[in-house]
Design a protein around this motif. Structure first.
Motif, short mmCIF file in Angstrom:
data_model
loop_
_atom_site.label_atom_id
_atom_site.label_comp_id
_atom_site.label_asym_id
_atom_site.label_seq_id
_atom_site.Cartn_x
_atom_site.Cartn_y
_atom_site.Cartn_z
N LEU A 353 -24.98 28.28 -41.88
CA LEU A 353 -23.88 27.64 -40.79
C LEU A 353 -22.95 28.84 -40.12
O LEU A 353 -21.90 28.91 -40.51
CB LEU A 353 -22.95 26.81 -41.65
N PRO A 354 -23.59 29.59 -39.49
CA PRO A 354 -22.77 30.88 -38.86
C PRO A 354 -21.78 30.33 -37.97
O PRO A 354 -20.90 31.07 -37.59
CB PRO A 354 -23.79 31.64 -38.12
N HIS A 355 -21.71 29.19 -37.46
CA HIS A 355 -20.93 28.56 -36.38
C HIS A 355 -19.58 28.16 -37.28
O HIS A 355 -18.45 27.75 -36.67
CB HIS A 355 -21.41 27.34 -35.70
N ILE A 356 -19.46 28.09 -38.77
CA ILE A 356 -18.33 27.65 -39.24
C ILE A 356 -17.65 29.00 -39.93
O ILE A 356 -18.23 29.67 -40.92
CB ILE A 356 -18.68 26.69 -40.59
N PRO A 357 -16.65 29.12 -39.59
CA PRO A 357 -15.83 30.37 -40.16
C PRO A 357 -15.30 30.06 -41.66
O PRO A 357 -15.51 29.33 -42.18
CB PRO A 357 -14.34 30.62 -39.24
N ALA A 358 -15.16 31.34 -42.38
CA ALA A 358 -15.08 31.16 -43.92
C ALA A 358 -13.75 30.35 -44.07
O ALA A 358 -13.68 29.79 -45.10
CB ALA A 358 -14.68 32.84 -44.21
N SER A 359 -12.72 30.45 -43.05
CA SER A 359 -11.58 29.57 -43.41
C SER A 359 -11.62 27.93 -43.54
O SER A 359 -11.05 27.26 -43.85
CB SER A 359 -10.52 29.97 -42.31
N GLN A 360 -13.06 27.62 -42.83
CA GLN A 360 -13.42 26.25 -43.04
C GLN A 360 -14.54 25.85 -43.95
O GLN A 360 -15.36 24.86 -43.93
CB GLN A 360 -13.97 25.75 -41.48
N PHE A 361 -14.69 26.71 -45.07
CA PHE A 361 -15.53 26.37 -46.20
C PHE A 361 -16.87 25.95 -45.95
O PHE A 361 -17.38 24.87 -46.09
CB PHE A 361 -14.81 25.25 -47.06
N PRO A 362 -17.60 26.96 -45.27
CA PRO A 362 -18.95 26.60 -44.86
C PRO A 362 -19.96 26.04 -46.13
O PRO A 362 -20.87 25.27 -45.69
CB PRO A 362 -19.63 27.98 -44.44
N MET A 385 -14.51 27.46 -55.06
CA MET A 385 -14.57 27.99 -56.70
C MET A 385 -13.86 29.32 -56.87
O MET A 385 -13.00 29.35 -57.78
CB MET A 385 -15.89 27.91 -56.96
N PHE A 386 -13.91 30.00 -55.81
CA PHE A 386 -13.50 31.55 -56.26
C PHE A 386 -12.14 32.06 -55.41
O PHE A 386 -11.83 33.11 -55.67
CB PHE A 386 -14.69 32.53 -56.34
N GLY A 387 -12.02 31.27 -54.20
CA GLY A 387 -11.28 32.05 -53.34
C GLY A 387 -9.65 31.94 -53.93
O GLY A 387 -9.47 31.09 -54.85
N LYS A 388 -8.87 32.77 -53.58
CA LYS A 388 -7.60 33.05 -54.14
C LYS A 388 -6.46 33.10 -53.16
O LYS A 388 -6.80 33.56 -51.97
CB LYS A 388 -7.43 34.02 -55.20
N HIS A 389 -5.20 33.34 -53.58
CA HIS A 389 -4.18 33.29 -52.76
C HIS A 389 -3.65 34.76 -53.43
O HIS A 389 -3.32 34.57 -54.93
CB HIS A 389 -3.00 32.22 -52.78
N ASP A 390 -3.41 35.60 -52.92
CA ASP A 390 -2.85 37.16 -53.05
C ASP A 390 -1.70 36.82 -53.44
O ASP A 390 -0.59 36.02 -52.99
CB ASP A 390 -2.65 38.04 -51.88
N VAL A 392 1.19 38.36 -53.97
CA VAL A 392 2.21 38.91 -53.30
C VAL A 392 2.43 38.49 -52.12
O VAL A 392 3.24 37.82 -51.60
CB VAL A 392 2.15 40.56 -53.43
N THR A 393 1.49 38.53 -51.17
CA THR A 393 1.31 38.17 -49.70
C THR A 393 1.08 36.77 -49.65
O THR A 393 1.72 36.20 -48.51
CB THR A 393 0.59 38.93 -48.81
N GLY A 394 0.46 36.06 -50.62
CA GLY A 394 -0.05 34.70 -50.36
C GLY A 394 -1.12 34.48 -49.37
O GLY A 394 -1.61 33.53 -49.30
N GLN A 395 -1.70 35.67 -49.09
CA GLN A 395 -2.91 35.75 -48.27
C GLN A 395 -4.14 35.01 -48.65
O GLN A 395 -4.09 35.22 -49.99
CB GLN A 395 -3.12 37.04 -47.52
N VAL A 396 -5.01 34.31 -48.04
CA VAL A 396 -6.14 34.00 -48.67
C VAL A 396 -7.30 34.93 -48.89
O VAL A 396 -7.40 35.78 -47.99
CB VAL A 396 -7.03 32.80 -47.87
N MET A 397 -7.74 35.13 -50.16
CA MET A 397 -8.84 36.26 -50.16
C MET A 397 -10.08 35.46 -50.52
O MET A 397 -10.22 34.64 -51.25
CB MET A 397 -8.51 37.12 -51.29
N TYR A 398 -11.27 35.89 -49.70
CA TYR A 398 -12.59 35.03 -49.84
C TYR A 398 -13.36 35.77 -50.53
O TYR A 398 -13.49 37.26 -50.57
CB TYR A 398 -13.06 35.02 -48.47
N PRO A 399 -14.24 35.27 -51.53
CA PRO A 399 -15.23 36.08 -52.29
C PRO A 399 -16.35 36.42 -51.32
O PRO A 399 -16.37 35.97 -50.04
CB PRO A 399 -15.83 34.93 -53.19
#
Ligand code: P61
Length: 462
Positions: A353-362, A385-390, A392-399
């Motif tokens: 699903l290349p049309h779905i960005p990581a932020s939309q959980f392909p 399952m494995f994504g996390k919020h940093d 310190v920054t609260g930013q989303v980190m993707y596996p």
């Protein structure tokens, strides 16, 4: 034969209900696009997990009738202990109701805040149990594991250089044990080679650090060693298992996988002091040491399952059935993780699903579409399952990997049903443009994938 046929015949059947697309669509919305929340009887082929979903043999069911339900000293415990010692070789055998309790008992005994456990890749329950103690769960698998195209035979191997750097950086005193997950579930069900295990042992020996295995799929890992590693082709799988566990000091086990049972697990180890502390805790939270949260009949089924799983006709069918699904998908052009793993085929959702960005959980979107269109349930192994919020920054980190795992229950589905799965996924791939991304609207603080809820982003990509 390229794909060995079933080495068993079917004696008992469980009917499966066919549902309509409309019904599945309704159930999916009601479940907040979380497949853990849909009723299992709405699923036609259930590939959510290979854990606890095996069909037991007539021999195991017969053993269930021989359950000795004595509170203390059940004869089934002694049989179970004998079987575990004969395969794994460790002195103490501590039954638990499933794998995560073995992890919890081990880590709450040996870890203190600020410590660290290196592993090839921690499975989510293992990671959660390490982190629950305020310790760090460090993944040190070889870098190839993160490349879905890299087709190497032992992609679950430890990266020994990184492991040694980690030991030097963190300090031996803060690493009570090193763990190896066989096969490496979160990295695509990939095996670890005997050579790598031997070298890991030699490395940790230099620092006096014990080595433990997460042994859930040990028989499948040993079968891959027989197939792929020089010098093992003629060795019985049981001897390979004995050699492998001989390099360790203990293991945790969810017998819901290669124990061929619906519930059960254990912890086995040599360290007397740890075993005593763990047993004391076991009595507090699970039960008396000769049943550990299980019934006598469950221990008997587990003892028999652990022997059956080492049958090489069974293993070549088992690994062959997973490979059969993977090869059909590959021939149909569907992007999958290579090489094909031991218990599951992993769809590469980023490429599907290349049309779905990581932020939309392909991967979550793909798993939902597969259920809605064809009644097949897989599981997301990716950002949900494995994504996390940093912290310190609260930013989303993707596996790095965004996958849908199609885990094949043991001895459950026929190759015709597996063919249905392959044909459905190939058809879905041909209409992939109609799959929408998702927005997460609820998440729990730990193991969020079980209860997370989503909305479908219907118009965003059209
Ligand atoms: C699975 F979605 N695995 O693969 P327990 N180690 C390893 C496992 O694969 C494992 C356990 C320890 C499952 C079940 C599962 O979020 C999830 O007997 C390598 O399940 O406690 C379990 O063993 C834990 C699926 C577990 C999940 C947690 O499907």
């Amino acid at each position: 034969m390229k794909f060995p046929s079933e080495p068993f015949k079917i004696k008992v059947v469980e009917p499966i209900r066919r549902t309509t697309r409309e019904e599945r669509d309704r159930l999916l919305r009601h479940a907040g696009y979380n497949l853990f929340q849909v009723p299992a009887d709405s699923v036609y082929v259930d590939l959510l997990t290979d854990s606890g979903t095996s069909a037991m043999s007539d021999n195991q069911w017969a053993g269930m009738m021989l359950g000795d339900e004595s509170y203390a000293g059940s004869k089934n415990y002694f049989h179970f202990e004998e079987v575990v010692r004969s395969i794994f070789g460790y002195q103490h055998v501590i039954p638990t109701h499933q794998g995560r309790m073995a992890e919890n008992l081990l880590f709450s005994t040996v870890l203190k805040p600020g410590m660290c456990v290196p592993n090839n890749i921690h499975f989510d329950t293992t990671r959660a149990n390490v982190e629950h103690q305020g310790a760090e769960a460090l993944d040190v698998v070889i870098k190839e594991a993160y490349d879905p195209h890299c087709d190497v035979p032992f992609k679950g191997n430890m990266d020994l250089l990184r492991l040694e750097h980690a030991i030097n950086r963190i300090g031996r005193d803060r690493i009570p044990l090193v763990m190896i997950t066989i096969t490496n579930n979160s990295g695509g069900g990939q095996p670890v080679s005997m050579a790598n295990i031997r070298e890991t042992r030699a490395l940790v020996n230099r620092y006096g650090i014990p080595l433990f295995f997460d042994a859930c799929r040990f028989a499948e890992n040993c079968f891959f060693i027989k197939e792929r590693e020089a010098g093992y082709a003629e060795k019985p799988v049981i001897d390979i298992a004995r050699e492998l566990f001989g390099y360790g000091d203990g293991c945790t086990m969810s017998a819901k996988k290669d124990g061929l049972v619906n519930i059960g697990g254990f912890l086995s180890l040599n360290n007397d002091q740890w075993a005593q502390d763990i047993t004391n805790l076991l009595i507090l939270v699970e039960g008396f040491p000769t049943y550990g949260g299980l019934a006598g009949r469950d221990l008997e089924a587990m003892a028999r399952g652990l022997r059956e799983v080492l049958d090489e006709d069974y293993l070549s069918f088992r690994i062959g059935q997973v490979r059969y699904l993977g090869e059909l998908l590959d021939q149909g052009g569907v992007p999958i993780v290579k090489p094909i793993g031991g218990h599951a085929v992993y769809l590469n959702a980023k490429e599907f699903l290349p049309h779905i960005p990581a932020s939309q959980f392909p991967a979550q979107a793909l798993a939902c579409a597969l259920f809605r269109e064809y009644g097949i349930r897989g599981v997301e192994i990716g950002a949900v399952m494995f994504g996390k919020h940093d912290a310190v920054t609260g930013q989303v980190m993707y596996p790095e990997l965004e996958m849908v795992r199609l885990a094949i229950p043991r001895r459950v589905y026929t190759n015709m049903q597996i063919t249905y799965v392959a044909e459905s996924i190939i058809a879905l791939y041909q209409q992939r443009g109609m799959i929408n991304g998702l927005k997460m609207v609820y998440e729990a603080p730990t193991l969020r994938h079980f209860t997370a809820r989503f909305d479908e982003l219907v118009l965003l990509h059209t």
